[in-house]
Each structure stands twice: as C-alpha cells, then as structure tokens.
Design an enzyme around this catalytic site. Sequence first.
Site, short mmCIF file in Angstrom:
data_model
loop_
_atom_site.label_atom_id
_atom_site.label_comp_id
_atom_site.label_asym_id
_atom_site.label_seq_id
_atom_site.Cartn_x
_atom_site.Cartn_y
_atom_site.Cartn_z
N HIS A 133 54.16 46.07 49.13
CA HIS A 133 53.13 46.89 49.71
C HIS A 133 52.35 45.89 50.96
O HIS A 133 52.86 44.88 51.17
CB HIS A 133 51.94 47.37 48.72
CG HIS A 133 51.34 46.37 48.00
ND1 HIS A 133 50.34 45.45 48.74
CD2 HIS A 133 51.36 46.29 46.71
CE1 HIS A 133 49.89 44.80 47.59
NE2 HIS A 133 50.62 45.11 46.37
N HIS A 170 51.41 42.46 50.07
CA HIS A 170 52.75 41.37 50.04
C HIS A 170 53.17 41.16 51.54
O HIS A 170 53.62 39.82 51.74
CB HIS A 170 53.60 41.86 49.31
CG HIS A 170 53.39 42.28 47.77
ND1 HIS A 170 53.57 43.64 47.21
CD2 HIS A 170 52.51 41.71 46.89
CE1 HIS A 170 53.13 43.67 46.15
NE2 HIS A 170 52.51 42.51 45.73
N CYS A 203 42.58 39.02 30.44
CA CYS A 203 43.15 40.26 31.34
C CYS A 203 44.55 40.17 31.50
O CYS A 203 44.88 39.43 32.04
CB CYS A 203 42.33 39.88 32.65
SG CYS A 203 42.68 41.34 33.89
N CYS A 217 45.33 39.99 35.20
CA CYS A 217 45.29 38.73 35.79
C CYS A 217 46.35 37.61 34.89
O CYS A 217 46.57 36.71 35.44
CB CYS A 217 43.99 38.05 35.85
SG CYS A 217 43.03 39.06 36.85
N CYS A 273 36.66 42.47 34.02
CA CYS A 273 37.34 41.49 34.91
C CYS A 273 37.16 41.97 36.22
O CYS A 273 37.07 43.05 36.65
CB CYS A 273 38.94 41.73 34.77
SG CYS A 273 39.82 40.86 36.19
N HIS A 298 39.91 43.68 38.22
CA HIS A 298 40.52 44.86 37.78
C HIS A 298 39.68 45.88 37.43
O HIS A 298 40.04 46.90 37.24
CB HIS A 298 41.66 44.44 37.05
CG HIS A 298 42.72 43.67 37.32
ND1 HIS A 298 42.85 42.30 37.47
CD2 HIS A 298 44.05 44.04 37.94
CE1 HIS A 298 43.94 41.89 38.01
NE2 HIS A 298 44.70 43.12 38.23
N LYS A 327 39.92 58.45 60.84
CA LYS A 327 40.44 59.91 60.76
C LYS A 327 41.97 60.13 60.54
O LYS A 327 42.41 61.02 60.08
CB LYS A 327 39.61 60.67 62.08
CG LYS A 327 38.39 60.86 61.89
CD LYS A 327 37.90 61.72 63.05
CE LYS A 327 36.45 61.50 63.21
NZ LYS A 327 36.26 61.15 64.60
N LYS A 339 43.90 59.41 56.99
CA LYS A 339 43.92 60.58 55.67
C LYS A 339 45.03 60.38 54.78
O LYS A 339 45.10 60.38 53.87
CB LYS A 339 43.70 61.88 56.20
CG LYS A 339 42.21 62.23 56.50
CD LYS A 339 41.96 63.68 56.24
CE LYS A 339 40.75 64.11 57.21
NZ LYS A 339 40.94 64.76 58.35
O1 ME8 Z 1 49.74 37.53 41.54
N1 ME8 Z 1 45.23 41.95 50.63
O2 ME8 Z 1 51.83 38.49 42.21
P1 ME8 Z 1 51.29 39.87 42.92
C1 ME8 Z 1 45.99 40.88 51.00
N2 ME8 Z 1 52.98 37.08 40.71
N3 ME8 Z 1 47.03 40.37 50.08
C2 ME8 Z 1 47.15 40.91 48.93
C3 ME8 Z 1 46.76 42.08 48.77
C4 ME8 Z 1 45.63 42.69 49.60
N4 ME8 Z 1 45.00 43.81 49.29
N5 ME8 Z 1 47.53 42.33 47.57
C5 ME8 Z 1 48.31 41.33 47.08
C6 ME8 Z 1 50.81 37.69 41.57
N6 ME8 Z 1 48.30 40.60 48.18
C7 ME8 Z 1 51.63 36.64 40.82
C8 ME8 Z 1 51.69 35.23 41.72
S1 ME8 Z 1 52.64 32.78 42.28
C9 ME8 Z 1 53.11 31.60 41.45
C10 ME8 Z 1 52.31 34.17 41.14
C11 ME8 Z 1 49.18 39.58 48.29
O3 ME8 Z 1 52.40 40.71 43.13
C12 ME8 Z 1 48.48 38.16 48.15
O4 ME8 Z 1 49.34 37.12 48.62
O5 ME8 Z 1 50.00 40.35 42.36
C13 ME8 Z 1 48.18 37.94 46.67
O6 ME8 Z 1 47.73 36.49 46.38
C14 ME8 Z 1 49.38 38.27 46.15
O7 ME8 Z 1 50.24 39.35 47.04
C15 ME8 Z 1 49.61 38.74 44.60
O8 ME8 Z 1 50.94 39.33 44.51
#
Ligand code: ME8
Length: 639
Positions: free
Chosen positions: A28, A31, A136, A139, A153, A156, A305, A308
């Site tokens: 997404h 990522h 959690c 996390c 948490c 979350h 806008k 949406k």
């Molecule tokens: O935490 N805005 O994986 P994950 C900006 N597997 N960046 C974001 C975001 C957002 N709204 N949402 C996600 C994990 N990210 C573990 C990591 S590392 C050894 C293990 C990005 O799939 C950002 O880089 O939940 C965040 O740190 C990462 O996705 C978390 O990805």
Amino acid sequence: MRHFGQPMAAQRTFYLTTPIYYVNAAPHLGHAYTTIIADAMCRYRRLAGDRVYFLTGTDEHGDKIAQAAAGAGEAPQAYADRIASAFRETWNRLGISYDDFIRTTEERHKRVVQAILARLYEAGEIYFGKYGGNYCFGCERFYTDKELVDGKCPDHQTAPTFIKEQNYFFRMGRYQDWLVRYIDERPDLIRPERYRNEVLGFLREPLEDLCISRPRSRLQWGIPLPFDDRYVTYVWFDALINYVSALGQPGEPRRETFWPHAQHLIGKDILKPHGVYWPCMLKAAGIPVYRRLNVHGYWSLGGGKMSKSIGNVVEALALTDTYGHDAFRYFLLREMTFGLDASFSEEALVGRLNADLANDLGNLVSRVTTLIVNVASGVLPAPGPETPQEALVGAALEKTRAEVHAAMEEFAFQRALAAIWEFIGVVNRYVDGTTPWVLARDPARKDRLDTVLYTLGESLRCLSLLLAAFLPNTSLKIRQIIGLGEAPMTLADLTWGKLAPGASVRKAPALFPRVEEKKAVPAESRKAGADRGRVTVADFSKVDLRVAEIVAAEPVSKSRKLLKLTVKVGAEQRIMVAGIAEQYDPAGLVGKKVIVVANLEPATLMGIQSNGMILAASEGGTLSLLTLDRDLPPGSPVK
Ligand code: ME8
C-alpha cells in the site's frame, strides 16, 4: 567527447535497507513511500559514484501471518509466497532498483538467524524464564504500562492481550547504559533529531529483557530455536536479522563489503525495535552497529473532494497507475517533509502535477525544444559570447547542485526537489528575459540567439541529470529529446557546458499533460464581476481579483507590445489584451495561471475589446507576470 571536469569524491560504500513488510496485507501507499524514497536515494548515490546495495523484502513469520493465511484458507507458506510475489511485482512495476529482495522464509535467512541465536545462547545472553505482560499482536511486542494510552496500544488503538508463559529471553537490560552512551556519542546515529530524542526517552525507563520465543504448541510458523526445538523465535529477533542475513555469513564478500555501512530507512511506527532492540542484539552478537537509522513520518489520507473514492491506502497506491509513476513519486517525495507526517489526497497530487510538473517543468521542456526546432532546425548551435544572463543560470546550477547534495545527506527529499524547481524557475525566467523568439527575427543578433539556445539546451541536460534519481522516466525522456539517449551519466557531469554543440533536439511530446480538475467551480467565483463591480480607487477591496488560466495567446497584428489572450475565469472565457509581447513568448503562456482584475470596465485596444486586466510587476523594463505558487482553479478569488 567526454569531459572529466571534477575529480570524483572518494567512493563511499552505502547499504540501504527498507523494513521488510509483513505479508498479511497487500502493498500500500505507506510501503510504497518508504520503498520509493529508498529507490531515489540509491539512484542518487549510484550517480554520485558510490558503491550501493539496496535491500528490501518481506517479513513472513509470526502470529498475524499465520492468522491471515488461515483466514485466506491457505497454508502459511503458499500464502506468504503469493503476497511476497505481489510485493516484488509492485516494486518491479514502479521501477524500484533494488539489488536484493529477502524473505524471512528463505534458507539463507534462517541459517544466519540460527547461527546468531546459538552464539548468543552459548555466551549466556539468552535465558529461559517466565514472564507475564501486555502484548500487542499488531506490533508483535510487549508494552509497558507507561507506554499504553488509556490501557490501549497507541498505534493500533486496541487493548493488549495479557500473555504469561515460559519463554526464552535476551538479556537486553544489560545493554542499557552502553546504548545510551553509544547514542550520546553519535549525534547522527538516529535521524531526524526528534526520533533520536524519542529513543533516548525510551532509555530513561529501565530496559527490560526481550522475549524472543513462542512455544510451538501455540505458534508453529517461525524459525525453530537451535537449542530448543519446542520453541520458535519471536518476530523481531527473526525480522531484524534480515539486514545482515541478506549479505551472507561473516567472511562472505558481500557481508564484508557492506556491513557495517548500513543505513536503515523505516517509518516511525517501528522506531523502538530499530533504535533499541537491534543495536543491543548486534552488540551482544559481536557485530558492529549500523551506521544510521533514518526515520520518516506517517501518511494519513486527506479528505479532499476528488478523493471520495480513496477509502484506504491500497487505493491510494493505485493512483500511481492513474497519474503515472513519476508524477506519483514526485508527489510523495515533494509533499512529505522527511520525519514529519503528511496528508495524502488526490487533489493535492493533481495540484502538484499541474503546477510543478505540467506547468513549470513540462512547459519549460516544450518551450525550449520547440524553439530549438523552430529557429535552429533542431540542431543545437555553438554558443556565442556569454553575458551576465548566462552567468546567472550557471551560478543557479552550482547552487542547486550543492543544495541537492546537502539535502540528500539528510534524506530531505522535499528540499532537494525544491532546489531543483528553483533552477527550473531560473531557466524559465531566462527564457522570458532573453526573448529568443524576438532575437530570431533579427539576423544581426544570431550570435546572441545561439548563446541563448545553447544555454537552454545545456539547462535541459543538467536538469535531466538533476532529476534522474527522483523522476527516472522523465529524466530519460529529456535525454532522448536532446539526443543523449541512455548514455551513462554521473553527478560529476553536472558542470556547465558539457553538452556538445550540434546535438540534435526533437520536439517534445507533453511530458505531463495537465489533468482537468473535476472539482466544481467555487460558488463565489460564478458571480465574478457581478455584485463586486463598483470600484473606486480608494476602495481597493472592491477590486475583484481572480485567478485566471491562459488558454490561448496570439500577437496583435501591427503591435509590438500587445498580445491577445483568451483567459478562463471560473466557468467563463474572456479576451484580455496585455502589453507583454516584448517579454513573453505567446506559446509559453498557454496553461499559465495568472491574476486578473475581473471587474474592470471593458476597454478597446487596437480594435479588440479587452475584458479585464492581467497583473504584472515591472522594474527597469523587466516584466514579471503574477502567478501562483500553489495550484488553484481559475476563478479563485484573490484577497
Ligand atoms: O512493521 N505512512 O511491517 P509493515 C508511511 N514487518 N509509511 C508507512 C505507513 C504510513 N501510513 N504505513 C506503513 C513491519 N508504512 C515489520 C517490519 S523490519 C525488520 C520489520 C511503512 O508491513 C513504513 O516504512 O507493518 C513502516 O515502517 C512500514 O511500512 C511497516 O510495514
């Protein structure tokens, strides 16, 4: 011929990692942001001549993956294979230049995890004990009471689960004093500063030992502990080690080359594991600590806008196909200040696309190439003598180069792009100030015209290099248009005057076609000129100033000074005659947003009725049209 202007700075070794993403969700926006900025950074470092290794991958073990697989009715491995491929395909589609993609279910990873666990166990760094605490699952870690907000948490917003069982623990508490000192002595270890302070804040509380295992009776989906196969290792102890396992065992060439030159790039959500657990794990395992941890903020979805339809971050990522990968990249890199949070909306993306990409950059490339094709048959002339006007462009390039370099040391992508756009502004003003279309009418001024055209062609070459790391497709298009194609480039070529005269230049197709805003015209602008019409000189507030978009521009016959402009003010189109022909190329004006007096009495100039006035500043014979620094629809009121 190639020039070797500046000596190359000493080659640096640069190993950049993204988090490995959980496979319990589709790729997404979040990522994509981390991965795209990592890509821009690695491309930049490669251009700088550094030895670069760029790692990304997927985190595939643990409770939540097992649950997601069960929910999808699949075996965990088959499920992980499917989602890991989706990540890899997404990165390939977005042109991400990763060198390696690690999966925690790969043998190469498990081998290194088990070797490190065995070593720590033998050294007495791991013990068997009982622990109860608030856990959690989102996390995948325990929370102390202090960290919980209203018993939940904070990330979350869910109540943790109290877990009490016998497990293996890593003696992390031993490393607290060492870690505080280590961070204190290295102001650059964790950046930006606010996150360094946050980690030091965590370390003001007693550091507890870290639970690293799960009983297999409860969780099968993990890496078995080498010293007790009734247990698998817990997610962070498995996941963090990917950063070294991807390089191989100690002694292997890649490991020796790139560790410890590691810079990790993460979102703020996983600061504690990277800022606290990971350095302690490395220290205990006798592996040098990484060089730097770079932490960015979080994207939220703005409620514009147009947006949406964007209900979630997966849909937000899909906009990269709607608007093009370079436009999407540009927006993410430019909009978020590295380290702070930002809001994503389709409107903001379209606004930047129209203003920065279609207007500033796209118009520049199309103006310059149209000129060179029209007045020099598409062949870049050798420059004649230089004047201070050219020196200004050369100086602006130097300044931009230095600013981009400084910004990239800080991962400040937004500053790097702002500096490049300043250079674009300088070149756009150079076109307006040198009026090559006027020079072209006078054969006696051919030398001057040649200098101007050369300067413009050379500016495009420099721009293609400056943009290469950020907008790779656009950079390549510009290079193809000016006859450079895919010839290799380095930042050392970013010195003025390297484009060989004689280069053949083609007319550019629009790099970024404007996107019509679907937004309704604001109600206020529909009554433009209606009830705000009684203007007196004394009563400035009654002057109805509006944003207007120039949709057509042509010279007025028999007039040196006048242009006839068709402008859009809100929903209506009007003709305005403006005395700017000596300063502005008609073709370059189309698409520009300007400020007009909308309720001026009509006037007739050279037989044409002018319905409003376009505002420009002037000083010493130089005119400058008032434009917007952020995109707004025509008709927007100016107050
Ligand atoms: O935490 N805005 O994986 P994950 C900006 N597997 N960046 C974001 C975001 C957002 N709204 N949402 C996600 C994990 N990210 C573990 C990591 S590392 C050894 C293990 C990005 O799939 C950002 O880089 O939940 C965040 O740190 C990462 O996705 C978390 O990805």
